[in-house]
Design an enzyme around this catalytic site. Structure first.
Site, mmCIF file in Angstrom:
data_model
loop_
_atom_site.group_PDB
_atom_site.id
_atom_site.type_symbol
_atom_site.label_atom_id
_atom_site.label_comp_id
_atom_site.label_asym_id
_atom_site.label_seq_id
_atom_site.Cartn_x
_atom_site.Cartn_y
_atom_site.Cartn_z
ATOM 1 C CG MET A 1 -14.644 12.264 6.110
ATOM 2 S SD MET A 1 -15.980 13.155 5.331
ATOM 3 C CE MET A 1 -15.585 12.838 3.653
ATOM 4 C CB CYS A 2 -14.363 14.488 12.154
ATOM 5 S SG CYS A 2 -15.378 15.358 10.964
ATOM 6 C CB THR A 3 -9.300 13.355 14.262
ATOM 7 O OG1 THR A 3 -9.102 12.664 13.032
ATOM 8 C CG2 THR A 3 -8.494 12.705 15.355
ATOM 9 C CB THR A 19 -9.800 17.640 12.480
ATOM 10 O OG1 THR A 19 -10.300 16.307 12.356
ATOM 11 C CG2 THR A 19 -8.419 17.648 13.095
ATOM 12 C CG LEU A 87 -16.306 13.483 15.577
ATOM 13 C CD1 LEU A 87 -16.747 13.230 16.987
ATOM 14 C CD2 LEU A 87 -14.816 13.371 15.467
#
Length: 169
Positions: A1-3, A19, A87
């Site tokens: 879901m997150c980077t 993100t 994250l």
């Protein structure tokens, strides 16, 4: 879901971008915390979520952070240049309580920002501290933590099957 993207191999600065790929608002707040704050790692708001040996500390460093749902720090940097980024990681398993000082997972990154100036110091602190799974608004704190410091040192901390796995270097 997150980077998260880290550029630590240039001669100008350590640069990070990330993100926050979340399906709804996380109600982010940009917050400044001064050094010298008394902290308790067992509370989400007024609710005690870590009753067994919660971490208590006084912040050694000030920080600027972004919070999620008012329950914890998802991104931030302290005055020494240590930065932390939470994250999503679905397989997170912090394991059963083991007697170390407990800090609810939403404060895991903030605990390190408050007490460490470098990635190496943060990793040392993890030997004495255990993040504890919590749930806020029906969402479990299944997450891992990315750290970097002013020198460009970086580490990813994950709890898999109850064990801390560190990707460092």
């Amino acid at each position: 879901m997150c980077t998260r993207v880290l550029w630590n191999s240039n001669s100008t600065a350590v640069v990070v971008g990330r993100t926050m790929d979340w399906p709804t608002t996380t109600e982010p707040l940009l917050t400044m915390f001064p050094r010298g704050m008394e902290r308790h790692g067992g509370y989400v708001g007024s609710q005690l979520v870590v009753a067994e040996n919660p971490a208590r500390w006084t912040s050694a460093y000030g920080s600027m952070v972004v919070t999620m749902f008012g329950a914890g720090t998802v991104d931030g940097m302290n005055e020494k240049g240590l930065a932390a980024h939470m994250l999503y990681l679905e397989v997170t398993d912090f394991g059963p309580r083991d007697g170390r000082r407990g800090v609810h997972a939403g404060l895991w990154g903030q605990f390190l920002l408050d007490n460490a100036a470098t990635v190496a110091e943060a990793l040392d602190l993890m030997q004495q501290t255990q993040p504890v799974m919590v749930e806020v608004r029906g969402i479990r704190s299944t997450l891992h933590l990315a750290l970097e410091d002013a020198t460009g040192d970086s580490a990813i901390l994950e709890y898999i099957d109850g064990n801390l796995v560190v990707h460092h270097g």
